[in-house]
Design a protein around this motif. Sequence first.
Motif, PDB file in Angstrom:
ATOM      1  N   UNK A  21       0.828  -1.218  -0.055  1.00  0.00           N
ATOM      2  CA  UNK A  21      -0.051   0.067  -0.077  1.00  0.00           C
ATOM      3  C   UNK A  21       0.927   1.387   0.061  1.00  0.00           C
ATOM      4  N   UNK A  22       0.532   2.284  -0.903  1.00  0.00           N
ATOM      5  CA  UNK A  22       1.004   3.356  -0.727  1.00  0.00           C
ATOM      6  C   UNK A  22       1.030   4.118   0.672  1.00  0.00           C
ATOM      7  N   UNK A  23       2.151   4.871   0.901  1.00  0.00           N
ATOM      8  CA  UNK A  23       2.135   5.356   2.445  1.00  0.00           C
ATOM      9  C   UNK A  23       1.050   6.453   2.695  1.00  0.00           C
ATOM     10  N   UNK A  24       0.491   7.219   1.656  1.00  0.00           N
ATOM     11  CA  UNK A  24      -0.757   7.948   1.833  1.00  0.00           C
ATOM     12  C   UNK A  24      -2.028   6.985   1.952  1.00  0.00           C
ATOM     13  N   UNK A  25      -2.116   5.903   1.443  1.00  0.00           N
ATOM     14  CA  UNK A  25      -3.163   4.937   1.527  1.00  0.00           C
ATOM     15  C   UNK A  25      -3.272   4.684   3.112  1.00  0.00           C
ATOM     16  N   UNK A  26      -2.181   4.201   3.719  1.00  0.00           N
ATOM     17  CA  UNK A  26      -1.869   3.706   4.998  1.00  0.00           C
ATOM     18  C   UNK A  26      -2.475   4.897   5.645  1.00  0.00           C
ATOM     19  N   UNK A  80       8.022   4.269   7.879  1.00  0.00           N
ATOM     20  CA  UNK A  80       8.097   4.784   6.373  1.00  0.00           C
ATOM     21  C   UNK A  80       6.790   5.623   6.406  1.00  0.00           C
ATOM     22  N   UNK A  81       5.894   5.424   7.197  1.00  0.00           N
ATOM     23  CA  UNK A  81       4.437   6.359   6.860  1.00  0.00           C
ATOM     24  C   UNK A  81       4.515   7.368   7.949  1.00  0.00           C
ATOM     25  N   UNK A  82       5.723   7.910   8.324  1.00  0.00           N
ATOM     26  CA  UNK A  82       5.705   9.087   9.415  1.00  0.00           C
ATOM     27  C   UNK A  82       5.554  10.559   8.694  1.00  0.00           C
TER      28      UNK A  82
END
Length: 145
Positions: A21-26, A80-82
């Motif tokens: 999943x793309x970071x923005x999706x998460x 990585x989703x920060x």
Amino acid sequence: MKLKMGLAAIAFVVGATGFAMANQDIIDLRKQIMKTNGQAAKVSGMMLQGQIPFDATVAAAAASSIAGSNAVFADFFPEGTETGDTKARDTIWSDPEGFAAASQATVVAAEAAAAAAADGPEAFGAAFQALGATCGACHEDYRVN
């Protein structure tokens, strides 16, 4: 129960696929979970303020919804989703154990509120206030306001 299972399945898929999943999706998924929690809290608050009639089943369901989402919420913050369109503080990643504990405290408080709903609005109100305190504490430590 269905919400818990659904969120657990989502958490499993996210964990199993890593960064499929793309970071923005998460990040968007995290936002939706918090929006759903906010809607559950709003309905609860409206009942407690007399804006809508108190319904123990609805109150319990709202609190159970918050418990279910918070049971898996900490899993939605992989490395990585920060960055991106997020209000998550860096402390989520620097103190993941503390964040998980704060999320678990919300689960415990939400489950207590769900159980208290059967005892009427006063009991639910007291338990819901404690739930709000755990939400606020987590936001203070782990959310940019």
